[in-house]
Design a protein around this motif. Structure first.
Motif, PDB file in Angstrom:
ATOM      1  N   MET A   1     -14.838  -8.305  60.760  1.00  0.00           N
ATOM      2  CA  MET A   1     -15.103  -8.975  59.620  1.00  0.00           C
ATOM      3  C   MET A   1     -15.315  -7.777  58.443  1.00  0.00           C
ATOM      4  N   THR A   2     -14.944  -8.164  57.143  1.00  0.00           N
ATOM      5  CA  THR A   2     -15.088  -7.019  56.363  1.00  0.00           C
ATOM      6  C   THR A   2     -16.372  -7.175  55.344  1.00  0.00           C
ATOM      7  N   VAL A   3     -16.852  -6.086  55.278  1.00  0.00           N
ATOM      8  CA  VAL A   3     -18.359  -6.002  54.284  1.00  0.00           C
ATOM      9  C   VAL A   3     -17.793  -5.506  52.917  1.00  0.00           C
ATOM     10  N   ASP A   4     -18.082  -6.302  51.955  1.00  0.00           N
ATOM     11  CA  ASP A   4     -17.778  -5.844  50.745  1.00  0.00           C
ATOM     12  C   ASP A   4     -18.923  -5.489  49.659  1.00  0.00           C
ATOM     13  N   ILE A   5     -18.805  -4.331  48.995  1.00  0.00           N
ATOM     14  CA  ILE A   5     -19.909  -3.853  48.533  1.00  0.00           C
ATOM     15  C   ILE A   5     -19.721  -4.424  46.938  1.00  0.00           C
ATOM     16  N   ARG A   6     -20.634  -4.949  46.165  1.00  0.00           N
ATOM     17  CA  ARG A   6     -20.657  -5.600  44.922  1.00  0.00           C
ATOM     18  C   ARG A   6     -21.620  -5.076  44.023  1.00  0.00           C
ATOM     19  N   ARG A   7     -21.478  -5.270  42.836  1.00  0.00           N
ATOM     20  CA  ARG A   7     -22.494  -4.792  41.774  1.00  0.00           C
ATOM     21  C   ARG A   7     -22.481  -5.804  40.437  1.00  0.00           C
ATOM     22  N   ALA A   8     -23.607  -5.907  39.896  1.00  0.00           N
ATOM     23  CA  ALA A   8     -23.535  -6.704  38.785  1.00  0.00           C
ATOM     24  C   ALA A   8     -25.127  -6.722  38.073  1.00  0.00           C
ATOM     25  N   PRO A   9     -25.343  -6.924  36.899  1.00  0.00           N
ATOM     26  CA  PRO A   9     -26.551  -7.142  36.203  1.00  0.00           C
ATOM     27  C   PRO A   9     -27.002  -8.590  36.663  1.00  0.00           C
ATOM     28  N   ALA A  10     -27.995  -8.619  36.673  1.00  0.00           N
ATOM     29  CA  ALA A  10     -28.674 -10.110  37.210  1.00  0.00           C
ATOM     30  C   ALA A  10     -28.188 -11.350  36.427  1.00  0.00           C
ATOM     31  N   ALA A  11     -27.957 -11.038  35.117  1.00  0.00           N
ATOM     32  CA  ALA A  11     -27.639 -12.043  33.945  1.00  0.00           C
ATOM     33  C   ALA A  11     -26.259 -12.505  34.327  1.00  0.00           C
ATOM     34  N   GLU A  12     -25.335 -11.488  35.086  1.00  0.00           N
ATOM     35  CA  GLU A  12     -23.921 -11.853  35.271  1.00  0.00           C
ATOM     36  C   GLU A  12     -23.603 -12.535  36.716  1.00  0.00           C
ATOM     37  N   LEU A  13     -24.750 -12.514  37.318  1.00  0.00           N
ATOM     38  CA  LEU A  13     -24.619 -13.151  38.757  1.00  0.00           C
ATOM     39  C   LEU A  13     -24.412 -14.717  38.684  1.00  0.00           C
ATOM     40  N   ASP A  14     -23.625 -15.449  39.736  1.00  0.00           N
ATOM     41  CA  ASP A  14     -23.914 -16.638  39.976  1.00  0.00           C
ATOM     42  C   ASP A  14     -25.271 -17.015  40.657  1.00  0.00           C
ATOM     43  N   PRO A  15     -25.753 -18.217  40.278  1.00  0.00           N
ATOM     44  CA  PRO A  15     -27.107 -18.634  40.797  1.00  0.00           C
ATOM     45  C   PRO A  15     -27.362 -18.318  42.305  1.00  0.00           C
ATOM     46  N   VAL A  16     -26.272 -18.665  42.901  1.00  0.00           N
ATOM     47  CA  VAL A  16     -26.099 -18.871  44.421  1.00  0.00           C
ATOM     48  C   VAL A  16     -26.290 -17.434  45.006  1.00  0.00           C
ATOM     49  N   THR A  17     -25.503 -16.534  44.553  1.00  0.00           N
ATOM     50  CA  THR A  17     -25.597 -14.972  44.924  1.00  0.00           C
ATOM     51  C   THR A  17     -26.931 -14.518  44.413  1.00  0.00           C
ATOM     52  N   LEU A  18     -27.369 -14.639  43.345  1.00  0.00           N
ATOM     53  CA  LEU A  18     -28.651 -14.119  42.964  1.00  0.00           C
ATOM     54  C   LEU A  18     -30.084 -14.670  43.862  1.00  0.00           C
ATOM     55  N   TYR A  19     -29.741 -15.971  44.328  1.00  0.00           N
ATOM     56  CA  TYR A  19     -30.674 -16.468  45.154  1.00  0.00           C
ATOM     57  C   TYR A  19     -30.806 -15.907  46.412  1.00  0.00           C
ATOM     58  N   ARG A  20     -29.555 -15.648  46.782  1.00  0.00           N
ATOM     59  CA  ARG A  20     -29.461 -15.088  48.295  1.00  0.00           C
ATOM     60  C   ARG A  20     -29.756 -13.444  48.093  1.00  0.00           C
ATOM     61  N   ILE A  21     -29.563 -12.900  47.174  1.00  0.00           N
ATOM     62  CA  ILE A  21     -30.327 -11.476  47.088  1.00  0.00           C
ATOM     63  C   ILE A  21     -31.842 -11.325  47.124  1.00  0.00           C
ATOM     64  N   LEU A  22     -32.375 -12.037  46.310  1.00  0.00           N
ATOM     65  CA  LEU A  22     -33.914 -12.327  46.180  1.00  0.00           C
ATOM     66  C   LEU A  22     -34.460 -12.982  47.390  1.00  0.00           C
ATOM     67  N   GLU A  23     -33.747 -13.867  48.192  1.00  0.00           N
ATOM     68  CA  GLU A  23     -34.032 -14.456  49.236  1.00  0.00           C
ATOM     69  C   GLU A  23     -34.169 -13.357  50.469  1.00  0.00           C
TER      70      GLU A  23
END
Length: 150
Positions: A1-23
């Motif tokens: 499986m491929t691991v992807d590196i991503r980046r974004a300001p918090a305001a540009e994240l979709d709610p599910v991704t932000l939730y997973r990061i904070l979780e």
């Protein structure tokens, strides 16, 4: 499986991704390390702040936060899911965070507060201790710094 590196300001994240990061941050810092502290400190939404994360099949495996801090850049909130440890995921993400800091402010040093037992790991990325050990949330830490590019 491929691991992807991503980046974004918090305001540009979709709610599910932000939730997973904070979780993940809550799971590592508050649950696993039993450190009751305010992870949501307002710095994730500062101007110029970016979240970087490693993702595999929609799962957040590791995350870091990049901040502008005066005349330096700061990497913090470095967290890796238990199942992703010893796979090189955190190292790949840390290299990406250092590269991003160098893109944003090449001449600026990069600082971080490392848990003392991880100082050698951060040393692999060019960070050196900057002072005495200190305790944060019951865990020994040391300040570390990597010089700017010039």
């Amino acid at each position: 499986m491929t691991v992807d590196i991503r980046r974004a300001p918090a305001a540009e994240l979709d709610p599910v991704t932000l939730y997973r990061i904070l979780e993940l941050r809550v799971q590592v810092f508050i649950v696993e390390q039993a450190a009751a502290y305010p992870d949501l400190d307002g710095r994730d939404i500062e101007p110029g702040a970016e979240l970087l994360w490693a993702e595999e099949d929609g799962r957040v495996l590791a995350t870091v936060r990049v901040l502008h801090e005066g005349d330096a850049m700061r990497i913090g909130r470095v967290a890796t899911a238990l199942e992703a440890r010893s796979r090189g995921v955190a190292s790949t993400l840390m290299r990406a965070a250092v590269e991003r800091c160098e893109e944003l402010a090449p001449a600026s040093p990069i600082e971080l507060g490392a848990q003392a037992h991880l100082a050698d790991w951060y040393g692999r990325f060019g960070f050196r201790p900057t002072g005495e050990l200190y305790e944060e949330d019951g865990i020994p830490h040391t300040g570390m710094r990597r010089p700017g590019l010039g």
